[in-house]
Scaffold this motif. Structure first.
Motif, mmCIF file in Angstrom:
data_model
loop_
_atom_site.group_PDB
_atom_site.id
_atom_site.type_symbol
_atom_site.label_atom_id
_atom_site.label_comp_id
_atom_site.label_asym_id
_atom_site.label_seq_id
_atom_site.Cartn_x
_atom_site.Cartn_y
_atom_site.Cartn_z
ATOM 1 N N ASN A 1 -0.113 4.238 0.652
ATOM 2 C CA ASN A 1 -0.520 5.193 1.656
ATOM 3 C C ASN A 1 0.168 4.914 2.988
ATOM 4 O O ASN A 1 0.583 5.831 3.675
ATOM 5 N N CYS A 2 0.303 3.633 3.322
ATOM 6 C CA CYS A 2 0.810 3.317 4.656
ATOM 7 C C CYS A 2 2.106 2.518 4.597
ATOM 8 O O CYS A 2 2.675 2.215 5.635
ATOM 9 N N GLY B 1 -0.968 -0.885 7.076
ATOM 10 C CA GLY B 1 -2.413 -1.040 7.153
ATOM 11 C C GLY B 1 -3.083 0.306 7.386
ATOM 12 O O GLY B 1 -2.712 1.024 8.304
ATOM 13 N N CYS B 2 -4.037 0.634 6.517
ATOM 14 C CA CYS B 2 -4.731 1.919 6.653
ATOM 15 C C CYS B 2 -6.094 1.798 5.979
ATOM 16 O O CYS B 2 -6.492 0.739 5.539
ATOM 17 N N CYS C 1 0.840 -1.213 0.000
ATOM 18 C CA CYS C 1 0.000 0.000 0.000
ATOM 19 C C CYS C 1 0.872 1.259 0.000
ATOM 20 O O CYS C 1 1.783 1.391 0.790
ATOM 21 N N CYS D 1 -6.089 0.686 2.132
ATOM 22 C CA CYS D 1 -5.871 -0.730 1.835
ATOM 23 C C CYS D 1 -6.753 -1.611 2.708
ATOM 24 O O CYS D 1 -6.519 -2.808 2.824
#
Ligand code: ZN
Lengths: 802, 348
Positions: free
Chosen positions: B270-271, B275-276, B268, B279
């Motif tokens: 974003n993170c 984990g965010c 992912c 995703c």
């Protein structure tokens, strides 16, 4: 399909957390959409015992309740539910609690009466509307009588379970059940599963004397029924209701719930009929007759035809096979004799029926993908057993069978060398055999050849490639090496056409246009505008909207749509180009030909206005400059000419030119007709559209070196007054033709048709450059040549030299 | 006063005058008054003829020395003054360098095009051809030869714009697999191709759906192509598009035209895998579908699946762009708001 973590654990000795189990399933079998724990986010919701109920003095529907929540003093709670009653065990949200959607419950007053919390309906603690038992749909939920006041409600309601929502791909119908999932998990974790063995107590008379079933094996390869008498309809026990609502099913009554439960457990859809409503003792699986009708359980009315498979009694259809039962023979209050149907229906018929009648049910979904054809009787027996246990039913002796065509298991030969060659692995025969065995296959080895017998429930495995997938996923894709293809070398190179298309884009971007990608499907009107050649339209049979219903035959209208979009958002300066296909179709041919086109559209100013750059609204010549520069970049071999065209309906009649290369029309440019611009709700816009395929196909000039002359050039200027009708092209052509051997170039440097020239005339001025590449030019020679040109201009074009 | 003394005095006076001169005109006057034909030095030299022959050259040499010195001083002063004039002029010409530069005409490639070009260049470098196919396809190539016969349940997965019963807007770039397999001459070498293009689905346009979007198909067929080669190739692709820090993982999936079929996830953005929301807390984002070409697809195109095999993949540039840049509405790609188009200007 939502599968319960707790239910899985009843069969498999797993020691992993729900989230990890879900991750494992996703990595190894099918996608997981979500893992939900229904009690997540809820706080301080407990069992309450209603000690008293009094009417609210200032309300005709509110009640004042004293509720024991396991503390020293009862709580006073005002409740508006119509079904509240003394002595009920209820769900209480205490002051300071959190219910569904993160709502906080505080002490409050209702019409002046203090209320310490809230008595809840299932929906209020997060249950979806469609799983709440009908009885409690419009009121509070009544808990089992043995619930202890003060206990959290979650365990009573199965809300501490974790539900793993599987997104099952079309090939893995076997995963639409607990048992199918257990089989896969058994292989994934290499753990044994202990499946139940149904034990039916057949206490009744022989079924054969009471019911006969008839089926066409083409429609229903398997069809069988059991008969259960003296059933007592009642709500299902709590554990069964929990299984159902956690899987997304509304508990109805014990008989219907059992059929749903068996479907969840075995993946085998069952249908329960009220036997006493049958007309006669025969049940038929047949195609419907034209004109027959059926009202299904959901009270939908359906006109049937011979594409539909129906279950029928002596008189009429009683169910749409594999999709939904009929209302007339449904289990209802008063039902005492239940005929349970377990069958396999032909999947294609079911798929089409579900589509035709817009009835996509859990049963139809499973029949479409294929059920476990080796487990039909087992599921039927398990249902019969439960009807004895939960509804005191008397199972009649035996099963009536119309068809019983269980398929042979698939037997697939595969070699170890093939497995490793395709996967790129170095698996041993033991590893492979072990994986296949845990999946339920029988494996017989002969040297490196494996003969694999696949269990019938895995109807997706037929060929060696299917086995490769099973081996690869259970072995684990993470353990697969990562390499690049080896073998014979290949050249990777763009074709000349691809190179030219890239060059086209770079050229136009360099000239200030932004690349747009617009919709190729447009309205019929727009598709037909700005046509370069006559063509039939190509229409979608079932468009989603008239805005995108017909394939474009020009690129410009898409760009005008884009400009309108910008303009509506106050972006006034827009310069776009698009490279894409147009679709020409000949009458009588279904499929259009696809041609690469290139178009541009500019509105406002090409260059942004700035402190040192006054606004210069785009005009014909600016766009012409872009087209000229672009065609020069493409090095088309041949004279490019621009010929006024007054007849293009969507273009300004006085400001439009056809673009010709070597006399061959490849496009046009100019100002969009103001009426059309208005139609698009845009301002003055200049456009060009070129047949890119034609440009690709044309011969091109190669770059070549030309010696730069060491000898000085001499220039002469000529200004003249000519009639308005005389064009620049005529003048330049004449000068070039009559300019003599040393004339190198003719450059227009001034055009004037203002007040200082007579009406009907205009003034043009040119610089003529003369040069001899091999010697210094003599001034006299230039003068002579220049005077000749001046004379010609006067004689041939009536020019007045100034 | 001896001539020598006179000369010395002239020298000192001269230097003082030169120093005093305020502009080029002054300097010129000083030069004329000191060194001119009627100037004092000439006059002094004229008096030399009264000297003895012995003295004459010494005084002459001294006089020349003085004249040279004054000439040099004049030149120096002139240069100083000239520089001062120039500097004053330049100081006058000073501008505000922080004013914005004059705009130039400059267009940008569409962000989807940029991603397609990037993918093309990567695979060209690995010896792939780039092929393009028709957007209006036959049912035969779009579905049947991709192992999706008329009644296949997976046809429900993609809603199709039909034109006639047999002609449709292609729903995927996969028909180019069948088309190239049919025509490729394997005696000339393996088949390695990518095929980018526009595809169409019968969808209502909303932030995550578009009835028109892009795909890039990839296909490699030879005698010894493995699933490990597929994994390695997808890794190279992910690293090229997103960066070396991104991992690729494969998950089982289902496509009728590949077996085994996989879906590929990448770390992912974003993170970074922690984990965010983006995703869904998995640390991974699904980016493409792939698999080993189904033997039926090879057979139907006339290629012997017992001899040849390989992999295929399909990637969505729209989805890549949305993920890479956080574009929250797919319609942005087709509405061509200039303020959107102008955001993706980084070259190289
Ligand atoms: Zn993330």
């Amino acid at each position: 399909m939502k599968i319960s973590y707790n239910w899985i654990k009843e069969y498999l000795d797993l020691n992993v957390k729900p989230a990890d189990l879900a991750e494992k399933i996703e990595r190894t079998s099918v996608e997981v959409d979500d893992v939900i724990k229904p009690s997540d986010g809820l706080k301080k919701i407990v069992v309450g015992h209603v000690l008293s109920v009094e009417a609210h003095p200032d309300s005709d529907h509110l009640h004042i309740c004293q509720v024991d929540v396991g503390e020293d003093d009862p709580l006073q709670i005002v409740c508006g539910a119509p079904n509240i009653a003394k002595d009920q065990k209820v769900i209480v949200a205490l002051p300071g609690s959190r219910i569904a959607d993160n709502v906080k419950i505080k002490k409050s007053k209702m019409r002046g009466v203090p209320s310490a919390g809230m008595i809840c309906a299932l929906q209020e603690i997060g249950f979806p509307e469609d799983v709440v038992p009908k009885k409690y749909a419009d009121g509070i939920y009544v808990m089992p009588a043995d619930a202890t006041p003060g206990d959290a409600v979650y365990d009573y309601l199965g809300m501490n379970d974790s539900l793993i929502d599987l997104d099952v791909t079309p090939n893995r119908g076997d995963m639409l059940s607990l048992y199918g999932t257990l089989h896969d998990l058994s292989a994934i974790y290499d753990l044994p599963v202990k499946f139940d063995q149904p034990a039916v107590q057949e206490t009744g008379a022989a079924i054969a004397d009471q019911l006969t079933v008839h089926a066409d094996a083409e429609l229903a390869p398997q069809y069988r029924m059991r008969l259960v008498k003296q059933v007592k309809l009642a709500p299902s026990p709590m554990w069964l209701q929990i299984r159902l609502w956690n899987a997304g099913y509304r508990p109805i009554n014990n008989v219907v719930d059992i059929t749903n439960y068996i479907m969840l457990k075995y993946g085998q859809p069952l249908h329960a009929f009220d036997y006493d409503k049958f007309s006669g003792q025969d049940v038929y699986v047949r195609t419907a007759k034209a004109g027959e009708k059926l009202t299904t359980l959901d009270e939908g009315e359906h006109d049937l035809d011979d594409h539909d498979i129906v279950i029928a009694d002596d008189q009429k259809p009683i169910a749409l096979a594999g999709v939904m039962g009929g209302l007339d023979t449904a289990i209802a209050d008063g039902t005492v004799t239940v005929a349970i149907e377990a069958a396999v229906f032909e999947h294609d018929h079911i798929r089409k029926a579900a589509q035709r009648h817009n009835l996509h049910t859990d049963a139809s979904q499973r029949f479409e993908r294929g059920v476990n054809q080796a487990g039909v009787q087992e599921a039927l027996d398990a249902a019969a057993e439960m009807m004895t246990n939960l509804a005191s039913g008397e199972v009649q002796a035996g099963t009536v069978v119309a068809t019983d065509n269980e398929p042979e298991p698939a037997v697939i030969d595969i070699t170890m060398s093939h497995i490793n060659a395709v996967l790129g692995t170095e698996l041993s025969q033991d590893q492979v055999t072990h994986i296949l065995t845990t999946l339920g296959c029988d494996v017989a080895a002969e040297g490196e050849k494996l003969t694999v017998t696949v269990p019938v429930r895995r109807n997706d495995i037929h060929i060696p490639a299917d086995l490769l997938e099973e081996i690869a996923r259970i072995y684990g894709y993470d353990d697969l090496p990562a390499t690049l293809p080896t073998g014979r070398m290949t050249m990777g190179e763009l074709t000349p056409a691809q190179k030219l298309m890239r060059a086209t884009r770079h050229s136009l971007e360099g000239l200030g246009l932004n690349q747009a990608i617009s919709y190729a499907l447009t309205t019929e009107d727009k598709a037909k505008m700005f046509l370069m050649q006559p063509s039939e339209t190509t229409k979608l049979a079932w468009p989603m909207s008239s805005d995108h219903a017909v394939l474009r035959m020009n690129v410009i209208t898409g760009l005008l749509d884009d400009i309108a979009y910008n303009s509506a958002r106050k972006v006034k300066d827009v310069a776009l180009y698009e490279q894409g296909r147009v679709f020409y179709r000949e009458d009588g041919v279904d499929r259009p030909s696809e041609q690469e086109y290139i178009a541009g559209a500019i509105t406002g100013t090409l260059l942004p206005t700035a402190w040192d750059l006054p606004a210069q609204p785009v005009d014909f010549y600016q766009v012409k400059g872009i087209v000229e520069a672009y065609l020069k970049d493409m090095a088309v071999n041949g004279d490019v000419t621009y010929v006024a065209n007054h007849d293009l309906p969507e273009m300004h009649p006085g400001r439009t030119a056809d673009i010709l290369v070597h006399g061959h029309r490849i496009g046009f440019m100019g100002q969009v007709h103001p009426t059309i611009a208005k139609q698009f709700k845009i301002g003055a816009t200049y456009v060009f559209e070129l047949n890119l395929q034609a440009i690709i196909d044309m011969p091109k000039q190669e770059n070549q070196y030309d010696v730069i002359s060491r000898y000085p050039a001499i220039t002469r200027d000529v200004a003249m007054l000519v009639d308005d009708e005389i064009t620049n092209e005529q003048i330049v052509a004449l000068i070039e033709k009559r300019g003599g051997a040393f004339l190198q170039s003719v450059k227009l440097f001034d055009v004037y048709d203002g007040v200082k020239v007579p009406k009907g005339k205009k003034s043009l001025a040119y610089t003529l450059t003369y040069q001899d590449k091999h010697a210094t030019l003599v001034d006299d020679a230039v003068t002579q040549a220049f005077e000749k040109v001046e004379k010609r201009l006067q004689d041939d074009l009536g020019a007045e030299i100034r | 006063m001896s001539l020598k003394d006179k000369l010395t005095e002239l020298h000192d006076r001269g230097l003082a005058e030169i120093k005093k001169s305020a502009d080029l005109k002054d300097v010129n006057q000083v030069r004329v008054s000191l060194l001119g034909k009627k100037g004092p030095i000439t006059e002094v030299l004229r008096g030399m003829r009264d000297l003895d022959a012995e003295e004459r050259p010494k005084v002459g040499a001294f006089a020349n020395e003085i004249r040279d010195d004054l000439t040099a001083a004049l030149a120096k002063r002139r240069e100083e003054l000239e520089n001062a004039v120039l500097n004053a002029k330049l100081a006058n010409e000073a501008i505000d360098v922080t004013l914005p530069g004059t705009p130039v005409a400059k267009g940008e490639p569409h962000v989807i095009q940029q991603i397609i070009d990037q993918i093309e260049d990567l695979f060209l470098g690995m010896g792939y051809q780039v092929l393009s196919g028709p957007e209006v396809e036959e049912d035969k190539y779009n579905f049947e030869m991709m192992n999706l016969p008329k009644n296949h349940p997976a046809r429900d997965m993609q809603d199709t714009f039909y034109i006639t019963k047999e002609i449709l807007m292609r729903t995927q770039t996969s028909p180019m697999q069948a088309r190239t397999l049919e025509t490729h001459d394997f005696t000339k070498g393996p088949l390695k191709m990518i095929s980018p293009g526009v595809v169409y689905r019968r969808d209502t346009d909303d932030p995550t759906h578009s009835h028109q979007f892009h795909q890039v198909e990839g296909l490699v067929i030879d005698k010894h192509i493995t699933m490990a080669d597929l994994k390695g190739t997808l890794q190279v692709l992910a690293h090229e598009l997103f960066g070396d820090k991104f991992d690729v993982r494969l998950r089982p999936s289902y496509f009728p035209f590949t077996e085994p079929s996989v879906e590929a996830d990448i770390t992912c953005f974003n993170c970074g895998g922690k984990g965010c929301k983006v995703c869904k807390n998995t640390g991974w984002i699904e980016v493409l579908g792939a698999g080993m070409v189904h033997p039926n697809v090879l057979k139907m195109a006339g290629v012997d699946p017992d001899v040849y095999g390989g992999f295929a993949f399909g990637v969505g540039p729209d989805r890549f762009a949305m993920l890479k840049y956080g574009v929250d509405d797919i319609r942005n790609f087709y509405l061509n708001d200039v303020r959107f188009l102008k955001q993706f200007t980084k070259k190289g």
